[in-house]
Design an enzyme around this catalytic site. Structure first.
Site, PDB file in Angstrom:
ATOM      1  CD  GLN A  29      -3.430   0.417   6.582  1.00 31.90           C
ATOM      2  OE1 GLN A  29      -4.268   1.386   6.699  1.00 31.90           O
ATOM      3  NE2 GLN A  29      -3.487  -0.846   6.651  1.00 31.90           N
ATOM      4  N   GLY A  30       1.467   1.676   7.254  1.00 35.60           N
ATOM      5  CA  GLY A  30       2.853   0.493   7.562  1.00 35.60           C
ATOM      6  C   GLY A  30       2.663   0.145   8.740  1.00 35.60           C
ATOM      7  CE1 TYR A  31      -0.776  -3.309  10.235  1.00 35.44           C
ATOM      8  CE2 TYR A  31       0.222  -3.000   8.153  1.00 35.44           C
ATOM      9  CZ  TYR A  31      -1.036  -3.007   8.815  1.00 35.44           C
ATOM     10  OH  TYR A  31      -2.322  -2.969   8.574  1.00 35.44           O
ATOM     11  CB  ILE A  32       6.023   0.070  14.244  1.00 36.41           C
ATOM     12  CG1 ILE A  32       5.699   1.463  13.737  1.00 36.41           C
ATOM     13  CG2 ILE A  32       6.960  -0.043  15.293  1.00 36.41           C
ATOM     14  CD1 ILE A  32       5.404   2.442  14.830  1.00 36.41           C
ATOM     15  CG  ASN A 145      -5.160  -3.525   5.519  1.00 34.46           C
ATOM     16  OD1 ASN A 145      -5.177  -3.592   4.149  1.00 34.46           O
ATOM     17  ND2 ASN A 145      -6.078  -3.089   6.178  1.00 34.46           N
TER      18      ASN A 145
END
Length: 158
Positions: A29-32, A145
């Protein structure tokens, strides 16, 4: 507005490692975007993709949350093209005393960290705590996270 009510705990490594676990699922997972008011997260699991928008409130255990399933291929494209410092983890779901605990065993830059989460229907809902649960960290931002993607566990001074 849909709300996520969730408490976070550290996990006792020795008791967790001795525990008979169900099959875990790999997450990337990653964050825009991630700031003081909101996060927009993209997640790819073994079979699906998701985009999640979370807001902030005065209580870190309660957040407005919108989550939508998207094609896994699109989630991977978004992770590769629009995010940095992705988090990798294996998530285990454990039923205990009528509640489901989600235990995240982190990999990569967050290797060595194990965090458990429990989602509740009400902030005052009673629940039992398994023996492998350690201290509550719901109110400690560094365990979110989104924070781990910016300040990974490997860089913490313990």
């Amino acid at each position: 507005m849909p709300l996520e009510i969730e408490k976070k705990y550290l996990v006792k490594h020795d008791l967790w490692n001795a525990f008979t676990k169900p099959k875990g699922e790999y997450y990337r997972q990653g964050y825009i975007t991630s700031d003081i008011k909101k996060t927009v997260r993209v997640r790819a699991t073994e079979n699906h993709g998701y985009i999640t928008i979370k807001g902030k409130t005065d209580n870190p255990a309660i957040k407005p949350e919108y989550e939508y399933q998207i094609p896994k291929a699109e989630a991977i494209e978004l992770l590769d093209g629009f995010t940095e410092n992705n988090i990798e983890k294996t998530r285990y779901k454990v039923d205990f005393e009528g509640k489901t605990w989600e235990i995240d065993v982190f990999h990569g830059d967050n290797d060595g960290l194990i965090v458990a989460e429990i989602e509740l229907l009400d902030i005052n809902e009673a629940y039992q705590i398994p023996e492998w649960i350690d201290q509550e960290v719901t109110h400690e931002d560094k365990y979110f996270n989104a924070s781990l993607s910016k300040y990974p566990f490997k860089n913490w001074k313990l």
